[in-house]
Design a protein around this motif. Structure first.
Motif, short mmCIF file in Angstrom:
data_model
loop_
_atom_site.label_atom_id
_atom_site.label_comp_id
_atom_site.label_asym_id
_atom_site.label_seq_id
_atom_site.Cartn_x
_atom_site.Cartn_y
_atom_site.Cartn_z
N ILE A 205 4.24 17.24 51.77
CA ILE A 205 5.16 17.00 50.51
C ILE A 205 5.61 16.70 49.16
CG2 ILE A 205 7.61 14.98 50.50
CD1 ILE A 205 7.33 14.50 53.56
N ASN A 206 4.76 15.93 49.00
CA ASN A 206 4.59 15.18 47.78
C ASN A 206 3.95 17.30 46.76
OD1 ASN A 206 5.04 12.60 47.68
ND2 ASN A 206 2.53 12.03 47.67
N PRO A 207 2.70 17.54 46.99
CA PRO A 207 2.60 18.90 46.85
C PRO A 207 3.72 19.71 46.30
CG PRO A 207 0.52 18.51 47.70
CD PRO A 207 2.02 17.28 48.31
N ILE A 208 4.52 19.74 47.86
CA ILE A 208 5.98 20.60 47.86
C ILE A 208 7.20 20.33 46.05
CG2 ILE A 208 7.61 21.23 49.04
CD1 ILE A 208 6.04 21.92 51.16
N LEU A 209 6.62 19.72 46.56
CA LEU A 209 7.71 18.68 45.23
C LEU A 209 6.96 18.83 44.03
CD1 LEU A 209 8.46 15.13 46.96
CD2 LEU A 209 10.32 17.17 46.89
N THR A 227 -1.14 23.56 39.83
CA THR A 227 -1.03 23.09 41.45
C THR A 227 -1.49 21.73 41.66
OG1 THR A 227 -0.61 25.33 41.76
CG2 THR A 227 -1.62 23.76 43.38
N ASP A 228 -0.96 20.65 42.23
CA ASP A 228 -1.37 19.49 41.94
C ASP A 228 -2.21 19.10 43.39
OD1 ASP A 228 -1.20 19.19 39.46
OD2 ASP A 228 0.44 18.13 39.57
N ARG A 232 -7.77 21.46 50.22
CA ARG A 232 -7.91 23.03 49.57
C ARG A 232 -7.14 24.32 51.27
NH1 ARG A 232 -10.19 25.47 46.31
NH2 ARG A 232 -10.12 28.14 47.31
N ASP A 233 -6.21 23.91 51.27
CA ASP A 233 -5.51 23.97 52.53
C ASP A 233 -4.01 25.26 51.90
OD1 ASP A 233 -3.39 22.78 51.35
OD2 ASP A 233 -3.51 21.03 52.43
N GLU A 234 -3.33 25.20 52.36
CA GLU A 234 -2.09 25.88 52.30
C GLU A 234 -1.27 26.06 51.26
OE1 GLU A 234 -2.39 26.11 57.30
OE2 GLU A 234 -2.59 24.95 55.45
N MET A 235 -0.94 24.83 51.13
CA MET A 235 -0.20 24.31 49.00
C MET A 235 -1.37 25.10 48.52
SD MET A 235 2.12 22.38 50.33
CE MET A 235 2.98 21.92 51.60
N LYS A 241 -0.58 31.47 44.65
CA LYS A 241 -0.37 32.94 44.89
C LYS A 241 0.63 33.34 43.18
CE LYS A 241 -1.26 33.71 49.50
NZ LYS A 241 -1.36 33.46 50.69
N ILE A 242 1.67 31.67 43.57
CA ILE A 242 2.66 31.42 42.55
C ILE A 242 2.08 31.87 41.25
CG2 ILE A 242 4.55 29.84 40.62
CD1 ILE A 242 4.84 28.58 44.26
#
Length: 255
Positions: A205-209, A227-228, A232-235, A241-242
């Motif tokens: 949640i926090n990485p998405i926010l 990116t915070d 090392r995962d999909e986030m 990629k962004i």
């Protein structure tokens, strides 16, 4: 894959497995509890049934002796013998099925005494064909034996009920034991859910926010996208990629 999907899958699988095993343990314990309760109820019902059959036979014999010894009716001797046999047969059944064998001691003694009184009268009294009336024998000998037998039958009837107290205590322990796995599992599941919520908040949640906020700042104020992600995962892959997409967009704009 060591990413978010695996973590979520492992978390929910662990919760489901914990609930399943705790439920199975409680199911088996409750089955034992149900079987014990059913056994106690059956034993108590059987005890009452045997006592009732013995009381009926004793009452029948008592009526037979009233006709024999008080009224002089010698034709009741066969009924008297049959009633005595019924009493002894019921006593044998009670011995085979007894939960509290000690409760049969006084009953066995009372039946033996009544058998002796019955045989003596049938041999030397009405059963011998004399047909005389012996009210004194009935009032002072047989009646005492009959009352002793009735009292012993009453004690036998309540013997199972008296033994229910320790067995009920054991049932209470079994009930607590059957519920305890569910309570423990519930506490563990609550702890696991809270931990699961904590890790999902941190790693998902926090990485998405943060990425959403950083991307909004980039679009509005052209601040660098950051990116915070802490693992090392999909986030992290999504943030990278962004960044690539932003870089390509800038390059395309310059060209």
């Amino acid at each position: 894959m060591t990413g978010i999907r695996k973590r979520i899958t492992v978390g929910f699988t662990s919760i489901a497995a914990l609930l399943f095993f705790s439920g199975m343990i409680s199911f088996f314990e409750l089955s034992h509890l149900s079987n014990d309760t059913e056994e106690i109820l059956k034993a108590n019902s059987r005890n009452i049934e045997l006592a009732r059959a013995m009381i009926d036979a004793a009452d029948e014999q008592n009526r037979s002796f009233i006709h024999l010894a008080v009224l002089g009716r010698t034709d009741y001797d066969s009924l008297c013998r049959a009633s005595m046999v019924r009493i002894e047969q019921t006593l044998e059944e009670a011995r085979r099925e007894a939960i509290v064998p000690e409760a049969l001691d006084s009953l066995s003694y009372a039946v033996a005494e009544l058998r002796m009184l019955t045989d003596d009268f049938l041999v030397f009294g009405a059963g011998a064909g004399q047909g005389y009336v012996d009210v004194y024998w009935y009032d002072n000998d047989y009646r005492n034996g009959y009352e002793a037998l009735s009292k012993a039958i009453g004690s036998f009837m309540t013997s199972t009920q008296n033994s229910l107290a320790p067995r009920t205590e054991q049932l209470k322990k079994n009930a607590y034991r059957s519920v305890m796995p569910v309570l423990i599992s519930l506490a563990v599941v609550i702890a696991v859910v809270l931990m699961f919520h904590f890790f999902i908040t941190i790693y998902c949640i926090n990485p998405i926010l943060n990425m959403n906020k950083s991307l909004g700042n980039y679009l509005q104020f052209r601040t660098p996208f950051k990116t915070d992600a802490e693992s090392r995962d999909e986030m992290l892959e999504l943030g990278e990629k962004i960044n690539i997409l932003i870089t390509e967009s800038k390059r395309t704009t310059k060209e």
